[in-house]
Scaffold this active site. Structure first.
Site, PDB file in Angstrom:
ATOM      1  N   LEU A  40      29.157  63.701  48.068  1.00  0.00           N
ATOM      2  CA  LEU A  40      28.977  63.672  49.617  1.00  0.00           C
ATOM      3  C   LEU A  40      30.525  64.279  49.410  1.00  0.00           C
ATOM      4  O   LEU A  40      31.467  64.194  49.495  1.00  0.00           O
ATOM      5  CB  LEU A  40      28.978  62.443  49.951  1.00  0.00           C
ATOM      6  CG  LEU A  40      27.654  61.625  49.749  1.00  0.00           C
ATOM      7  CD1 LEU A  40      28.190  60.014  50.336  1.00  0.00           C
ATOM      8  CD2 LEU A  40      27.171  62.009  51.111  1.00  0.00           C
ATOM      9  N   ASP A  41      30.339  65.150  51.541  1.00  0.00           N
ATOM     10  CA  ASP A  41      32.137  66.164  51.774  1.00  0.00           C
ATOM     11  C   ASP A  41      33.173  65.047  51.564  1.00  0.00           C
ATOM     12  O   ASP A  41      32.873  63.746  52.008  1.00  0.00           O
ATOM     13  CB  ASP A  41      31.266  66.155  52.817  1.00  0.00           C
ATOM     14  CG  ASP A  41      30.148  67.893  52.867  1.00  0.00           C
ATOM     15  OD1 ASP A  41      30.045  67.857  51.362  1.00  0.00           O
ATOM     16  OD2 ASP A  41      29.192  67.720  53.343  1.00  0.00           O
ATOM     17  N   LYS A  42      33.769  65.106  52.012  1.00  0.00           N
ATOM     18  CA  LYS A  42      35.000  64.162  52.171  1.00  0.00           C
ATOM     19  C   LYS A  42      34.719  63.291  53.493  1.00  0.00           C
ATOM     20  O   LYS A  42      35.773  62.492  53.718  1.00  0.00           O
ATOM     21  CB  LYS A  42      36.464  65.360  51.729  1.00  0.00           C
ATOM     22  CG  LYS A  42      37.467  64.450  52.598  1.00  0.00           C
ATOM     23  CD  LYS A  42      38.734  65.483  52.665  1.00  0.00           C
ATOM     24  CE  LYS A  42      40.026  64.327  52.311  1.00  0.00           C
ATOM     25  NZ  LYS A  42      41.879  65.384  52.407  1.00  0.00           N
ATOM     26  N   SER A  44      31.963  63.049  55.035  1.00  0.00           N
ATOM     27  CA  SER A  44      30.686  62.232  54.938  1.00  0.00           C
ATOM     28  C   SER A  44      30.821  60.576  54.418  1.00  0.00           C
ATOM     29  O   SER A  44      32.075  60.921  53.498  1.00  0.00           O
ATOM     30  CB  SER A  44      29.272  63.288  54.181  1.00  0.00           C
ATOM     31  OG  SER A  44      29.084  64.243  54.878  1.00  0.00           O
TER      32      SER A  44
END
Length: 211
Positions: A40-42, A44
């Protein structure tokens, strides 16, 4: 036996155990052999599966075995029926510098809005611009795909939460919470009950019970 953890990844935490900034190691003590399945992106939040099950990692990340991932996205504006239809049928986004048309998805406006823990820090509120929560269910996971998809149809994502992978969800979890699951429960929730671990020394192979 492999270990399985699901976590509610907070905003701002990097989906790895080492490196700069807050990492998964800041959330608790995990066995040294485990690692996140996908990322998961930072910026998100939400569900992240952590395990040392190499076969499961391969199965979930291999495009041949598409599994459903449901995201709750708070977007700027109110998506039109036409925009939702575009999301469902596929939109063209950039992946590694190339045009890519996304696979068919499920998209709908969430009414009522989902009950989720507050984000820290909260998104910027603008009284003059409405926002809407939508649910987007994908069977693929390109880099920043949800954000690119909503932007492509004119409704940029303000906040993004991965709510579920198949039937594993963060329902009732708090931000940063960690839950350990057993293999049978994980496989059942992922629709993989036809697979069983082969308990031979040094083996991480699964065999399908179905003929």
């Amino acid at each position: 036996m492999p270990r399985y953890f699901i976590i509610y990844k907070p905003f701002g935490v990097v989906s790895q155990f080492s490196g700069e900034g807050p990492t998964l190691a800041s959330l608790g003590d995990f066995p040294k052999e485990v690692y996140p399945v996908g990322r998961l992106d930072k910026d998100s939040e939400g569900l992240l599966l952590i395990t040392d099950d190499k076969w499961l990692n391969h199965h979930l990340l291999n495009p041949r075995f598409g599994h459903q991932r449901t995201y709750y996205a708070q977007v700027e504006g109110v998506p039109t029926p036409e925009a939702l239809k575009e999301l469902q049928s596929g939109v063209v986004i950039q992946v590694d510098g190339q045009n890519y048309k996304t696979k068919p998805a499920l998209a709908k406006i969430l009414t009522p809005i989902p009950v989720l823990p507050e984000r820290d820090p909260p998104i910027r509120y603008r009284a003059s611009i409405p926002d809407t929560w939508i649910s987007l269910t994908l069977i693929e996971g390109k880099n920043r795909q949800v954000r690119k998809m909503t932007a492509a149809v004119g409704f940029p994502t303000l906040r993004l939460v991965r709510f579920s992978m198949e039937k594993i969800t963060i329902s009732g979890m708090e931000v940063g919470e960690i839950r350990e699951m057993d293999q049978e429960s994980v496989y059942r929730a992922l629709g993989l009950t036809g697979f069983v671990k082969v308990n031979t020394p040094g083996s991480s192979v699964k065999k399908n019970r179905r003929s």
